[in-house]
Write an enzyme that holds these catalytic residues in place. Sequence first.
Site, PDB file in Angstrom:
ATOM      1  CD  GLU A   1      -5.276  -2.693  -6.509  1.00 52.03           C
ATOM      2  OE1 GLU A   1      -4.276  -3.454  -6.423  1.00 52.03           O
ATOM      3  OE2 GLU A   1      -6.333  -2.911  -5.902  1.00 52.03           O
TER       4      GLU A   1
ATOM      5  CE  LYS B   1      -4.012  -2.091   0.438  1.00 55.82           C
ATOM      6  NZ  LYS B   1      -5.098  -1.923  -0.542  1.00 55.82           N
TER       7      LYS B   1
ATOM      8  CG  ASP C   1      -9.791  -2.059  -6.046  1.00 55.75           C
ATOM      9  OD1 ASP C   1     -10.986  -2.372  -6.122  1.00 55.75           O
ATOM     10  OD2 ASP C   1      -9.115  -2.306  -5.028  1.00 55.75           O
TER      11      ASP C   1
ATOM     12  CE  LYS D   1     -10.506  -5.605  -4.225  1.00 60.96           C
ATOM     13  NZ  LYS D   1     -10.412  -4.579  -3.159  1.00 60.96           N
TER      14      LYS D   1
ATOM     15  CG  ASP E   1      -4.299  -0.867  -3.795  1.00 59.65           C
ATOM     16  OD1 ASP E   1      -4.721   0.218  -4.260  1.00 59.65           O
ATOM     17  OD2 ASP E   1      -5.058  -1.762  -3.364  1.00 59.65           O
TER      18      ASP E   1
HETATM   19  O1  OSB Z   1      -7.745  -2.040  -2.202  1.00 60.72           O
HETATM   20  O2  OSB Z   1      -7.488  -4.031  -2.846  1.00 60.72           O
HETATM   21  C1  OSB Z   1      -7.794  -3.231  -1.963  1.00 60.72           C
HETATM   22  C2  OSB Z   1      -8.278  -4.998   1.367  1.00 60.72           C
HETATM   23  C3  OSB Z   1      -9.459  -4.441   1.759  1.00 60.72           C
HETATM   24  C4  OSB Z   1     -10.083  -3.502   0.972  1.00 60.72           C
HETATM   25  C5  OSB Z   1      -9.492  -3.107  -0.220  1.00 60.72           C
HETATM   26  C6  OSB Z   1      -8.305  -3.672  -0.640  1.00 60.72           C
HETATM   27  C7  OSB Z   1      -7.671  -4.623   0.187  1.00 60.72           C
HETATM   28  C8  OSB Z   1      -6.384  -5.221  -0.125  1.00 60.72           C
HETATM   29  C9  OSB Z   1      -6.022  -6.558   0.493  1.00 60.72           C
HETATM   30  O3  OSB Z   1      -5.564  -4.678  -0.811  1.00 60.72           O
HETATM   31  C10 OSB Z   1      -6.729  -7.712  -0.151  1.00 60.72           C
HETATM   32  C11 OSB Z   1      -6.641  -8.998   0.615  1.00 60.72           C
HETATM   33  O4  OSB Z   1      -5.548  -9.399   1.024  1.00 60.72           O
HETATM   34  O5  OSB Z   1      -7.682  -9.638   0.808  1.00 60.72           O
HETATM   35 MG    MG Z   2      -7.117  -1.966  -4.240  1.00 63.38          MG
END
Ligand code: OSB
Ligand code: MG
Length: 369
Positions: free
Chosen positions: A213, A163, A238, A262, A188
């Site tokens: 991302e 992140k 995303d 997702k 991300d």
């Molecule tokens: O932005 O992809 C995202 C987790 C919670 C909400 C949004 C995100 C995420 C993650 C981790 O990046 C995803 C995971 O390990 O399940």
């Molecule tokens: Mg994301």
Amino acid sequence: MNIKKAVLHVISMQLKKPFSTHLGTVSSREAIIIELIDRDGLSGFGEAVAFSSPWYTEETVRTCYHVIKDFLIPLLKENPGLKAEDAHILFSSVRRNQMAKAGLESALWDLQAKQEGTPLHSLLGGTRSMIGSGVAVGAKTVKESLLQIEGFLQQGYRRIKVKISPEHDLQLLSAIRKEYPDIDLMADANSAYTLKDKDRLKALDEFRLLMIEQPLAHDDIIDHSVLQKSISTPICLDESIVSFRDARKAAELGSCKVINIKPGRVGGLSESKQIHDYCLQNGIQVWCGGMIEFGVSRAHNIALASLPGFEIPGDISGSERYWEQDIITPGVTVEDGFINVPEGPGIGFEINRRRLAEVTLKEEAVSLV
Ligand code: OSB
Ligand code: MG
């Protein structure tokens, strides 16, 4: 589908370690496990993946509960002959509420696959017997990030995601690249930047990221198209993509080269498949994102990621990434960076009823007859 009743299980579990983004920290996770039971006693399972508060999308566990119980289940009741592949059309009379729809739709897919005695991946058109597994790191400091990355690489994960935000991006990415010049690495931002940061984002090109991302606003596809023209790192969207229509428009505008699919965010598996098919034909890469989810949603993601376009390892980690003990048995395991796509009927994992009961906050049955 001969559904007799639905049971909504609201559960809560502590994460082994908190997961942080610049938007906040998740330390414990609530979710709704949706169980649909047919006249023969078969159960199909889905998971509504909204969080307790609306920090990532506008939905929450409570809004999902309300929409599923008061609007979507009544639609199911009025349409007893419904097939899983048509649920998204039926649910389109309810605006948005993607995670609520996806939770119930995924239970329909599991039940239908079980009724047909076939694995869910076959019903969806999957072609892989194993999927590559990546992992997202949500640590608060550079030191802790490096420590976690080392552990995940030792466990065999094939792709690392971190992140980032303007506060620590250069510091974090240069520390990682110094230690691991060649790993498959991506970042991300969860909308931490604006177009004013164009030069800063351009400077990230030197880290040879697989992609960046969601750098810009959660609801933007226009500024991303401007940004993509000035950086060489591929942009992955995303938050901005909540439907097939969004995916098509982003592709046409050149707002991204990659889409994180997702099922929860886009309203279900049918919509996910539609986005996948379109991206495959139009040169956009896809991979399956994660929601810090429990085993039911993990299992649905595994089936989805067996489709041919999912070539990049997703955020589908093993159950033990977040949980001491998952609610499915066996848990999802990662071997040499891959997860086997199960061959049993439906999602191919059993529910661990004892564990489910242990983490249940509330349970409600709704009759469909
Ligand atoms: O932005 O992809 C995202 C987790 C919670 C909400 C949004 C995100 C995420 C993650 C981790 O990046 C995803 C995971 O390990 O399940
Ligand atoms: Mg994301």
